[in-house]
Design a protein around this motif. Structure first.
Motif, PDB file in Angstrom:
ATOM      1  N   THR A   1      -3.033  -7.488  -3.565  1.00  0.00           N
ATOM      2  CA  THR A   1      -2.403  -7.580  -2.506  1.00  0.00           C
ATOM      3  C   THR A   1      -3.243  -5.940  -1.723  1.00  0.00           C
ATOM      4  O   THR A   1      -3.725  -6.165  -0.353  1.00  0.00           O
ATOM      5  CB  THR A   1      -1.033  -7.397  -1.849  1.00  0.00           C
ATOM      6  OG1 THR A   1      -0.469  -8.348  -2.644  1.00  0.00           O
ATOM      7  CG2 THR A   1      -0.595  -6.901  -1.211  1.00  0.00           C
ATOM      8  N   VAL A   2      -3.635  -5.272  -2.188  1.00  0.00           N
ATOM      9  CA  VAL A   2      -3.832  -3.837  -1.930  1.00  0.00           C
ATOM     10  C   VAL A   2      -5.190  -4.405  -1.196  1.00  0.00           C
ATOM     11  O   VAL A   2      -6.015  -3.687  -0.387  1.00  0.00           O
ATOM     12  CB  VAL A   2      -3.628  -2.498  -2.234  1.00  0.00           C
ATOM     13  CG1 VAL A   2      -4.906  -1.351  -2.149  1.00  0.00           C
ATOM     14  CG2 VAL A   2      -2.219  -2.797  -2.497  1.00  0.00           C
ATOM     15  N   ARG A   3      -6.064  -4.481  -2.491  1.00  0.00           N
ATOM     16  CA  ARG A   3      -7.581  -5.172  -2.764  1.00  0.00           C
ATOM     17  C   ARG A   3      -7.924  -6.244  -0.748  1.00  0.00           C
ATOM     18  O   ARG A   3      -9.124  -5.138   0.080  1.00  0.00           O
ATOM     19  CB  ARG A   3      -7.952  -5.693  -3.844  1.00  0.00           C
ATOM     20  CG  ARG A   3      -8.432  -4.630  -4.733  1.00  0.00           C
ATOM     21  CD  ARG A   3      -9.513  -5.598  -5.223  1.00  0.00           C
ATOM     22  NE  ARG A   3      -8.704  -6.907  -6.077  1.00  0.00           N
ATOM     23  CZ  ARG A   3      -8.176  -7.185  -7.356  1.00  0.00           C
ATOM     24  NH1 ARG A   3      -7.430  -5.601  -7.632  1.00  0.00           N
ATOM     25  NH2 ARG A   3      -7.656  -7.626  -7.358  1.00  0.00           N
ATOM     26  N   ARG A   4      -6.631  -6.841  -0.387  1.00  0.00           N
ATOM     27  CA  ARG A   4      -6.952  -8.130   0.382  1.00  0.00           C
ATOM     28  C   ARG A   4      -6.299  -6.913   1.565  1.00  0.00           C
ATOM     29  O   ARG A   4      -7.816  -7.298   2.867  1.00  0.00           O
ATOM     30  CB  ARG A   4      -5.954  -9.020   0.641  1.00  0.00           C
ATOM     31  CG  ARG A   4      -5.633  -9.905   1.641  1.00  0.00           C
ATOM     32  CD  ARG A   4      -4.388 -11.037   1.451  1.00  0.00           C
ATOM     33  NE  ARG A   4      -3.235 -10.303   1.397  1.00  0.00           N
ATOM     34  CZ  ARG A   4      -2.564 -10.816   0.167  1.00  0.00           C
ATOM     35  NH1 ARG A   4      -2.535 -12.480   0.560  1.00  0.00           N
ATOM     36  NH2 ARG A   4      -1.173 -10.593   0.974  1.00  0.00           N
ATOM     37  N   LEU A   5      -5.938  -6.355   1.391  1.00  0.00           N
ATOM     38  CA  LEU A   5      -5.573  -5.555   3.154  1.00  0.00           C
ATOM     39  C   LEU A   5      -6.956  -4.687   2.627  1.00  0.00           C
ATOM     40  O   LEU A   5      -7.247  -3.748   4.199  1.00  0.00           O
ATOM     41  CB  LEU A   5      -4.972  -4.395   2.132  1.00  0.00           C
ATOM     42  CG  LEU A   5      -4.447  -2.897   3.576  1.00  0.00           C
ATOM     43  CD1 LEU A   5      -3.655  -3.802   5.030  1.00  0.00           C
ATOM     44  CD2 LEU A   5      -2.988  -2.286   3.263  1.00  0.00           C
ATOM     45  N   GLU A   6      -7.363  -4.007   1.883  1.00  0.00           N
ATOM     46  CA  GLU A   6      -8.458  -2.816   2.702  1.00  0.00           C
ATOM     47  C   GLU A   6      -9.605  -3.986   2.807  1.00  0.00           C
ATOM     48  O   GLU A   6     -10.761  -2.757   3.606  1.00  0.00           O
ATOM     49  CB  GLU A   6      -9.458  -2.588   0.700  1.00  0.00           C
ATOM     50  CG  GLU A   6      -8.204  -1.140   0.391  1.00  0.00           C
ATOM     51  CD  GLU A   6      -8.422  -0.736  -0.859  1.00  0.00           C
ATOM     52  OE1 GLU A   6      -8.221   0.589  -1.151  1.00  0.00           O
ATOM     53  OE2 GLU A   6      -9.138  -1.467  -1.535  1.00  0.00           O
TER      54      GLU A   6
ATOM     55  N   GLN B   1       1.394  -6.094 -11.290  1.00  0.00           N
ATOM     56  CA  GLN B   1       0.513  -5.172 -11.567  1.00  0.00           C
ATOM     57  C   GLN B   1      -0.493  -6.048 -10.709  1.00  0.00           C
ATOM     58  O   GLN B   1      -0.938  -5.395  -9.477  1.00  0.00           O
ATOM     59  CB  GLN B   1       0.515  -4.265 -12.743  1.00  0.00           C
ATOM     60  CG  GLN B   1      -0.311  -3.084 -12.073  1.00  0.00           C
ATOM     61  CD  GLN B   1      -1.081  -2.212 -13.643  1.00  0.00           C
ATOM     62  OE1 GLN B   1      -0.244  -2.563 -14.202  1.00  0.00           O
ATOM     63  NE2 GLN B   1      -2.413  -1.381 -14.048  1.00  0.00           N
ATOM     64  N   SER B   2      -0.881  -6.757 -10.972  1.00  0.00           N
ATOM     65  CA  SER B   2      -2.220  -7.487 -10.806  1.00  0.00           C
ATOM     66  C   SER B   2      -2.169  -7.913  -9.821  1.00  0.00           C
ATOM     67  O   SER B   2      -3.129  -8.253  -8.689  1.00  0.00           O
ATOM     68  CB  SER B   2      -2.174  -8.682 -11.781  1.00  0.00           C
ATOM     69  OG  SER B   2      -1.011  -9.940 -11.373  1.00  0.00           O
TER      70      SER B   2
ATOM     71  N   ARG C   1       4.721   1.758 -11.842  1.00  0.00           N
ATOM     72  CA  ARG C   1       4.887   2.170 -10.654  1.00  0.00           C
ATOM     73  C   ARG C   1       5.734   1.552  -9.654  1.00  0.00           C
ATOM     74  O   ARG C   1       6.760   1.293  -9.287  1.00  0.00           O
ATOM     75  CB  ARG C   1       5.140   3.798 -10.454  1.00  0.00           C
ATOM     76  CG  ARG C   1       5.514   4.374 -12.302  1.00  0.00           C
ATOM     77  CD  ARG C   1       6.017   6.286 -11.930  1.00  0.00           C
ATOM     78  NE  ARG C   1       4.722   6.817 -10.955  1.00  0.00           N
ATOM     79  CZ  ARG C   1       3.695   7.173 -11.851  1.00  0.00           C
ATOM     80  NH1 ARG C   1       3.683   7.842 -12.966  1.00  0.00           N
ATOM     81  NH2 ARG C   1       2.753   7.803 -10.865  1.00  0.00           N
ATOM     82  N   ALA C   2       4.796   1.314  -8.423  1.00  0.00           N
ATOM     83  CA  ALA C   2       5.126   0.331  -7.928  1.00  0.00           C
ATOM     84  C   ALA C   2       4.983  -0.662  -7.670  1.00  0.00           C
ATOM     85  O   ALA C   2       6.245  -1.366  -6.681  1.00  0.00           O
ATOM     86  CB  ALA C   2       3.621   0.951  -6.639  1.00  0.00           C
ATOM     87  N   ALA C   3       4.781  -1.913  -8.514  1.00  0.00           N
ATOM     88  CA  ALA C   3       4.736  -2.569  -8.797  1.00  0.00           C
ATOM     89  C   ALA C   3       6.288  -3.105  -9.665  1.00  0.00           C
ATOM     90  O   ALA C   3       7.021  -4.160  -8.930  1.00  0.00           O
ATOM     91  CB  ALA C   3       4.507  -3.639  -9.938  1.00  0.00           C
ATOM     92  N   ALA C   4       6.771  -2.114  -9.851  1.00  0.00           N
ATOM     93  CA  ALA C   4       8.506  -1.779 -10.639  1.00  0.00           C
ATOM     94  C   ALA C   4       9.249  -1.988  -9.115  1.00  0.00           C
ATOM     95  O   ALA C   4      10.498  -1.758  -8.695  1.00  0.00           O
ATOM     96  CB  ALA C   4       8.790  -1.074 -11.677  1.00  0.00           C
TER      97      ALA C   4
ATOM     98  N   PHE D   1       1.043  -1.156   0.031  1.00  0.00           N
ATOM     99  CA  PHE D   1      -0.145  -0.304  -0.577  1.00  0.00           C
ATOM    100  C   PHE D   1       0.691   0.974  -0.613  1.00  0.00           C
ATOM    101  O   PHE D   1       0.575   1.994  -0.723  1.00  0.00           O
ATOM    102  CB  PHE D   1      -1.020  -0.304   0.856  1.00  0.00           C
ATOM    103  CG  PHE D   1      -1.324   1.177   1.390  1.00  0.00           C
ATOM    104  CD1 PHE D   1      -2.676   1.566   0.989  1.00  0.00           C
ATOM    105  CD2 PHE D   1      -0.962   1.636   2.461  1.00  0.00           C
ATOM    106  CE1 PHE D   1      -2.785   3.473   1.404  1.00  0.00           C
ATOM    107  CE2 PHE D   1      -1.497   3.918   3.176  1.00  0.00           C
ATOM    108  CZ  PHE D   1      -2.287   3.388   2.112  1.00  0.00           C
ATOM    109  N   LEU D   2       1.602   1.053   0.658  1.00  0.00           N
ATOM    110  CA  LEU D   2       2.606   2.373   0.800  1.00  0.00           C
ATOM    111  C   LEU D   2       3.446   2.709  -0.454  1.00  0.00           C
ATOM    112  O   LEU D   2       3.875   3.731  -0.405  1.00  0.00           O
ATOM    113  CB  LEU D   2       4.147   1.961   1.765  1.00  0.00           C
ATOM    114  CG  LEU D   2       5.331   2.858   2.368  1.00  0.00           C
ATOM    115  CD1 LEU D   2       4.040   4.561   2.757  1.00  0.00           C
ATOM    116  CD2 LEU D   2       6.547   2.566   3.091  1.00  0.00           C
ATOM    117  N   ALA D   3       3.712   1.934  -0.936  1.00  0.00           N
ATOM    118  CA  ALA D   3       4.442   1.842  -2.995  1.00  0.00           C
ATOM    119  C   ALA D   3       3.512   2.826  -3.586  1.00  0.00           C
ATOM    120  O   ALA D   3       3.636   3.501  -4.175  1.00  0.00           O
ATOM    121  CB  ALA D   3       5.200   0.957  -2.997  1.00  0.00           C
ATOM    122  N   VAL D   4       2.823   1.483  -3.586  1.00  0.00           N
ATOM    123  CA  VAL D   4       1.315   2.549  -4.302  1.00  0.00           C
ATOM    124  C   VAL D   4       0.883   4.276  -4.052  1.00  0.00           C
ATOM    125  O   VAL D   4       0.779   4.746  -4.779  1.00  0.00           O
ATOM    126  CB  VAL D   4      -0.045   1.496  -4.571  1.00  0.00           C
ATOM    127  CG1 VAL D   4      -1.308   2.379  -5.682  1.00  0.00           C
ATOM    128  CG2 VAL D   4       0.621   0.402  -5.049  1.00  0.00           C
TER     129      VAL D   4
END
Length: 297
Positions: A38-43, A32-33, A23-26, A12-15
């Motif tokens: 991962t972010v959806r799981r955190l939310e 990216q998927s 860019r966060a995935a890189a 989440f911090l990277a995004v």
């Protein structure tokens, strides 16, 4: 905290910082998927939306901003502590990122690095040459370099260079058809070579001082550049007066290609300082580099 939760928070911090899943995935070395999942799981675990997504941008929600403000210092401290473990090695190691203007790199940093780096092969230094006032915390630099008079109060500052001085200069050929300026007001009658500031986009107002009286002069002329080298070149060619760092024109002054004027309006001022957040836990590599850069003149 479970390991998975720490991974999710870092994702989440990277995004949030990059404002982009691509860019966060890189940055994290993942797809990216996978990052989106991962972010959806955190939310889902927190029960709140952390990011607002559109086809063109990604931005933190109010809840996301709150989490971001908590995560940044916490994860920065963890990174610093991990880096400090290099003290257990025989030699300091790690990568140090510094942002500084070109003049500071050329005069205060590179001469030290040239002697320093061969003795510390496990230390890597990344220099971002940039004249803008970079936020070193947001941009994740270990340190920045600024003039002593421009430092924030919440930063640790280490002097890395001597006092500096600006000079007003012109070519002898220019003064054949223009009078020598005696006061800053006389600059209104001269062709002056302007500097376009990269940080603000505006033209630099010449800062002059005498007997505690400070004056900022907006000068005019045919030429403006966003770099010092061309200002010096144009001044030597007789196109007007330039206002530059003294060390940039010492050779030209010595051989007579330039003449110094308004000298009594150009006193010395505090030179370059390396600065970094006071809450930062320095690694061994960072500490040994700072000590090498420290000015002892």
């Amino acid at each position: 905290m479970r390991r998975e939760e720490l991974v999710d928070l870092n994702a989440f911090l990277a995004v949030a910082e990059e404002r982009s899943f691509t860019r966060a995935a890189a940055r994290l070395g993942t797809s990216q998927s996978s990052l989106s999942h991962t972010v959806r799981r955190l939310e889902s675990q927190l029960g709140v939306r952390l990011l607002t997504r559109t086809t063109r941008s990604v931005a933190p929600t109010t809840a996301g901003e709150r989490l971001l403000d908590t995560l940044r210092p916490a994860l920065d401290n963890i990174s610093a502590e991990l880096a400090s473990l290099s003290e257990l090695r025989e030699k300091p190691a790690g990568t140090i990122r510094i942002t500084a203007a070109e003049h500071a790199v050329e005069t205060a940093i590179w001469p030290v690095l040239e002697r320093f780096l061969p003795n510390y092969p496990d230390i890597h230094v990344e220099l971002s040459v940039d004249s803008s006032l970079t936020d070193i915390v947001t941009e994740r630099f270990d340190a920045g370099v600024r003039l002593g008079e421009a430092l924030a109060k919440d930063m640790v500052a280490v002097r890395i260079g001597p006092d500096l001085r600006m000079v007003v200069v012109g070519a002898p050929a220019y003064f054949e058809s223009h009078p020598i300026p005696r006061t800053p007001n006389d600059l209104a009658d001269h062709q002056c070579i302007n500097l376009r500031m990269l940080s603000s986009g505006g033209l630099y107002a010449w800062e002059l001082e005498k007997d505690g009286r400070e004056i900022r002069v907006r000068v005019e002329g045919q030429l403006a550049f966003n770099g010092i080298r061309m200002i010096v070149t144009a001044a030597v060619a007789g196109f007007g007066l330039g206002f530059v760092m003294e060390d940039r024109v010492l050779e030209h002054l010595a051989d007579g290609r330039l003449v110094r004027v308004l000298e009594d309006w150009c006193p010395p001022f505090p030179g370059y300082h390396l600065y970094y957040p006071s809450r930062r836990q320095p690694s061994a590599a960072f500490s040994v580099l700072v000590d090498a850069l420290r000015y002892r003149g």
